[in-house]
Design an enzyme around this catalytic site. Structure first.
Site, short mmCIF file in Angstrom:
data_model
loop_
_atom_site.label_atom_id
_atom_site.label_comp_id
_atom_site.label_asym_id
_atom_site.label_seq_id
_atom_site.Cartn_x
_atom_site.Cartn_y
_atom_site.Cartn_z
N GLY A 122 52.18 35.41 -29.75
CA GLY A 122 51.75 34.19 -30.41
C GLY A 122 50.31 34.26 -30.87
N ASP A 123 49.43 34.74 -29.99
CA ASP A 123 48.02 34.87 -30.34
C ASP A 123 47.83 35.82 -31.52
OD1 ASP A 123 46.79 33.19 -28.37
OD2 ASP A 123 47.24 34.71 -26.87
N SER A 124 48.54 36.94 -31.49
CA SER A 124 48.39 37.94 -32.55
C SER A 124 48.91 37.42 -33.88
CB SER A 124 49.10 39.23 -32.15
OG SER A 124 48.51 39.79 -30.99
N ALA A 182 48.92 34.29 -34.81
CA ALA A 182 47.91 33.34 -35.28
C ALA A 182 46.73 34.08 -35.90
CB ALA A 182 47.44 32.45 -34.13
N SER A 183 46.33 35.20 -35.30
CA SER A 183 45.24 35.99 -35.85
C SER A 183 45.57 36.50 -37.25
CB SER A 183 44.94 37.18 -34.93
OG SER A 183 44.47 36.76 -33.68
#
Length: 407
Positions: free
Chosen positions: A180-182, A184-185
């Site tokens: 999820g973080d990646s 978003a990045s």
């Protein structure tokens, strides 16, 4: 060999396509800093603001050696580390003044934090109308969920991907990475580039609002229409997609596993030739996409019985000769010896601050003329504080700020 390109006058690094773009990175962990890493890979100047003494927790996350994270050299690469205490007015003023010379401010604090610190878009754009402020948060800057704390794992659940990941007989699974973080990045980088492109014609910056749950949701294909119109709720299906066969994981004789994707009619025919079973391609039980999908388990058993008789290298070679899409399920160990990764500079060997030589992921995508370069691993905390802040403060003031713990 690495691509050769123009030398960057700022310090010898190969010039990337974002050379000349200055980014102020605020925040920590992954969702914001990974976007900063990618922008740095492409040649942008990244000034990373970190809390004095502690720094970004990523410096200590994951597997460590001699007290330093083995992830930090990569996620901090090509960045300048400047320590400033953003909780106090003096630190906030320093960062506001720095933002005046920046093209982009990238942050991943909880919504409302930037405004409390006087670093919101309205304040920054008043002094620098062309500035692009990129927000990354769990649930976005607006809406009833905006102020919720939101890590990537939670956003993966809310965005829907957890419901479709794993075995139907088990609880929803997570990928072994911070997906999820990646994601978003990646959307933060896309949004940054889009806003900078628009600025080149309008002359004005804007805000870019990336919600992690929306970055996940953007990948969910036609699941809404499948349910609302088609009456089908897509859920966990393990290693296969229902109705698509053969496309699965198959064993080799040496205990390696490979993925074979031969669900198209012509490709399936080539697979049967490789297997020495060409009659399967015209067998009514397997001759069409629908027929193969209906008998996927039966077909997988036939294929597995054949693949298990061959060493993985021989199996992959045979399928490649027949034009069948195939790939080994790689681990870190096998990637380090994979010729394709090496040929495309996807494994970069660099030394971290402790002198340890370590491998890290290469730059994606490849640029033919301005490839960029990883000229520096994640720097020591505050390594660039004086050099950068000298733009907005004199030597005596910097000495006082350091004595007061502001920097």
């Amino acid at each position: 060999m690495c691509n050769v390109s123009t030398v960057d006058s700022r310090g010898g690094a190969k010039v990337g396509p974002l050379h000349g773009i200055r980014v102020l990175e605020l925040g920590s962990f992954i969702a914001g800093p990974f976007a900063g890493q990618l922008l740095a890979d492409y040649g942008a100047e990244i000034i990373k603001i970190e809390p004095p003494r502690a720094g970004d927790p990523m410096r200590r996350w994951g597997i460590t050696k001699d007290g330093e994270s083995l992830w930090w050299p990569a996620i901090g690469r090509n960045k300048k580390s400047v320590t400033v205490d953003l909780r106090g007015e003096e630190g906030q003023r320093l960062v506001r003044e720095l933002a005046g010379s920046c093209d982009v401010v990238l942050e991943n604090f909880r919504p409302g934090t930037m405004k409390r610190w006087g670093l919101d878009y309205e304040t920054l754009s008043a002094a620098n109308p062309g500035i692009v402020v990129v927000h990354v948060s769990g649930f976005g800057q607006t809406g009833p969920g905006a102020e919720q704390a939101g890590f990537g794992s939670v956003a993966e659940a809310v965005g829907g991907i957890r419901h479709t990941t794993g075995s139907p007989d088990d609880a929803p699974a997570r990928a072994g990475i911070s997906l999820g973080d990646s994601l978003a990045s990646l959307f933060a980088v896309i949004g940054t580039l889009a806003a900078l492109t628009e600025r080149s014609t309008s002359g004005h910056g804007q805000e870019v609002d990336v919600a992690i749950y929306e970055a996940v949701f953007a990948l969910m294909e036609s699941t809404l229409a499948d349910y609302h119109v088609g009456g089908v709720l897509r859920t966990r299906t393990g290693s296969v997609l229902p109705g698509v066969a053969p496309s699965n994981v198959y064993p080799a004789k040496d205990d390696a596993q490979v993925v074979i994707a031969a669900n198209a009619d012509t490709v399936f025919a080539r697979l049967t030739e490789a297997m020495g079973r060409p009659e399967l391609a015209t067998d009514p039980r397997y001759a069409t996409h629908q027929a193969r999908g209906a008998r996927a388990q039966e077909l997988d058993a036939l294929i597995s019985a054949w693949t298990a008789t061959l060493e993985s290298d021989d199996l992959i070679g045979e399928l490649q000769r027949h034009g069948v899409p195939v790939g080994r399920i790689n681990t870190a160990a096998s990637i380090l010896t994979d010729g394709q990764f090496a040929a495309r500079d996807m494994i970069l060997w660099r030394r971290n601050g402790n002198g340890t030589e370590l491998p890290m992921n290469g730059i994606v995508p490849k640029f033919s003329r301005t490839p960029g370069e990883v000229a520096r691993t994640g720097p020591a905390l505050g390594a660039d504080t004086e050099a950068v802040l000298a733009e907005v403060a004199g030597a005596e003031q910097l000495a006082r700020l350091r004595s007061d713990g502001v920097i």
